[in-house]
Design a protein around this motif. Structure first.
Motif, short mmCIF file in Angstrom:
data_model
loop_
_atom_site.label_atom_id
_atom_site.label_comp_id
_atom_site.label_asym_id
_atom_site.label_seq_id
_atom_site.Cartn_x
_atom_site.Cartn_y
_atom_site.Cartn_z
N TYR A 42 0.85 -1.20 0.00
CA TYR A 42 0.00 0.00 0.00
C TYR A 42 0.89 1.25 0.00
O TYR A 42 0.74 2.14 0.85
N ASP A 99 -5.03 -0.98 7.78
CA ASP A 99 -4.21 -1.53 6.69
C ASP A 99 -3.88 -3.00 6.90
O ASP A 99 -3.35 -3.66 6.00
N SER A 121 -5.75 -5.77 4.34
CA SER A 121 -6.67 -4.66 4.61
C SER A 121 -8.13 -5.03 4.44
O SER A 121 -9.02 -4.24 4.77
#
Length: 462
Positions: A42, A99, A121
């Motif tokens: 991410y 996350d 996530s």
């Protein structure tokens, strides 16, 4: 000493040299690998948030502190939900838009074990590919700690089990009112972990009179924590002694559930998924997914209901992957793990309990012993043997393959040998222990036991 890394996470025995067991050093290393993997996955984000939960093990209190310090040192904000369940951590990841998340647990392993289960996530376990990346990063120590200006923050939320239960009870398929009217009396074995908190709370919401056994989450497991028949003699005796309607037992992190009949008979961990699938298919038409080691009774149910049945290698991530591919309405594993996708793609004992109680309440409080008679009657033998090396396993499996040449076989997870329609042998390396698991099934208990003894004898002779 043992340290196992697999698609089920990381777990091991406590004590010993670094790398030979589950230690604070391993926690720092794998937590660092996890955060580094997450930041790469991410990478557009500037700030990361993780959910952290733990089971009731004695060592979990201490190791939780190592995780908090490590994550904050890596610049990650931590939402500590404290004593929790594995599925509750998954729910919290979804609710808080985190996350990822980590559950500190060794699942069904004994109290001298601990480990880490890691989420993405979406509140689901990492894929095999993602785990391989994480393990590589951890091994090479490709992670960096933060400066004092970028240390992570710590937050605490104490009521996530309650939030989890409320989410379950909001599902249209759960009929809270009909269960309450049934006025059930249920014995709960919480194995002195977080099931002793979560299951009684759920049952009280459902109007159940709860009799607790080992529901103090101090981590002193009174019996082997794996919820299988040989470990549950006490609750099997208690249910008929006090004239309860049924009994419930879960593993220490509450992602597996098994039931005890009103007469003290073990309902069977395989039949948890069979019965619940039956109820789901009465309300929603679609495929079922389970594993190669699950009872043929589930496939029989799919044939009876006219829905597709799919089997996968053992492991939650494999079942979830296939469920998504085929849009399954229910899935899980024959060990008592229920995956209901309308809640979350992950095993969850609490949703399993709510579904089964709704089912029996709608069937006019049918006794569990009678409910089981509705399904194909199979017997399974589940054995395990220690192995000396991975090379030795390869040799054993190769030799067995030659010995049973001509039989229908599946090699997607060890070897599954189909002897005839309702008899099979499955030999595979465990994901969670240094053992080979041998599962056999037949319409006769005697034959199932014979098949397992026969294959063990053959393996030892090689």
């Amino acid at each position: 000493m043992t340290l196992i890394k697999s698609s089920s996470g990381i777990r091991g025995t406590l004590g010993g040299k670094v790398g030979n067991g589950f230690s604070p050093i391993d926690i720092i290393q794998f937590a660092g690998g996890y955060v580094s993997w997450m930041k790469k996955r991410y990478k557009s984000k500037k700030k990361f948030v993780l959910i952290l939960g733990r089971d009731g093990r004695v060592s979990s209190v201490l190791f939780q502190q190592f995780l908090i310090i490590t994550f904050q040192s890596l610049g990650v904000d931590v939402i500590n939900i404290g004593l929790s369940t594995t599925p509750t951590v998954g729910i919290a990841v979804m609710n808080e838009n985190a996350d990822g998340g980590v559950m500190l647990t060794a699942s069904h392993n004994p109290k001298n074990w601990n480990g880490l289960k890691m989420f993405n996530s979406y509140g689901e376990f990492l894929s095999e590919e993602d785990f391989e990346k994480l393990f590589y990063i951890a091994e090479k120590k490709y992670f960096s700690f933060s400066s004092y200006k970028k240390l992570g923050n710590l937050f605490k939320i104490d009521n996530y089990i309650q939030k989890h239960i409320e989410k379950i009870l909001s599902l249209p398929i759960i009929d809270k009112n009909i269960i309450q009217k049934s006025k059930l009396k249920i014995v709960v074995d919480g194995i002195n972990s977080t099931g002793g908190i979560a299951v009684p709370i759920l049952l009280k919401y459902l109007g159940v009179h709860v009799i607790k056994m080992y529901c103090d989450p101090h981590g002193n497991f009174v019996h082997n924590p794996e919820p299988i028949e040989k470990n549950l003699r006490e609750i099997c005796k208690k249910v008929p002694d006090i004239k309860a309607d049924l009994g419930i037992s879960v593993d220490p992190d509450v992602d597996r559930v098994v039931f005890i009949c009103e007469n003290g008979d073990f309902f069977g961990e395989e039949y948890t998924l069979v019965a619940i699938s039956d109820y789901i298919l009465e309300n929603k038409f679609g495929p079922i997914v389970s594993t190669l080691s699950s009872s043929h009774a589930l496939k029989d149910l799919s044939i009876k209901k006219g829905v597709p049945y799919y089997s996968t290698p053992v492991g939650e991530i494999h079942v979830v992957k296939k469920m998504k591919e085929v849009h399954a309405v229910i899935g899980g594993e024959g060990n008592g793990g229920i995956i209901y996708p309308d809640l979350r793609y992950g095993r969850d004992a609490l949703i399993g309990i709510a579904l089964l109680l709704t089912q029996i309440a709608k069937l006019a409080n049918i006794p569990l012993s009678e409910l089981k008679k509705r399904y194909s009657n199979y017997f399974m033998s589940k054995k395990k043997i220690q192995f000396s090396s991975h090379e030795r396993i390869k040799i054993l499996l190769k030799t067995i393959k030659k010995k049973y040449k001509g039989k229908k076989m599946d090699f997607s997870d060890g070897i599954k040998i189909y002897l005839k329609y309702n008899e099979w042998i499955h030999i595979r390396k465990s994901n969670t222990e240094n053992i080979i698991r041998i599962h056999t099934e037949s319409t006769s208990r005697k034959k199932a036991d014979f098949l397992s003894k026969k294959i063990i004898y053959e393996m030892k002779e090689l």
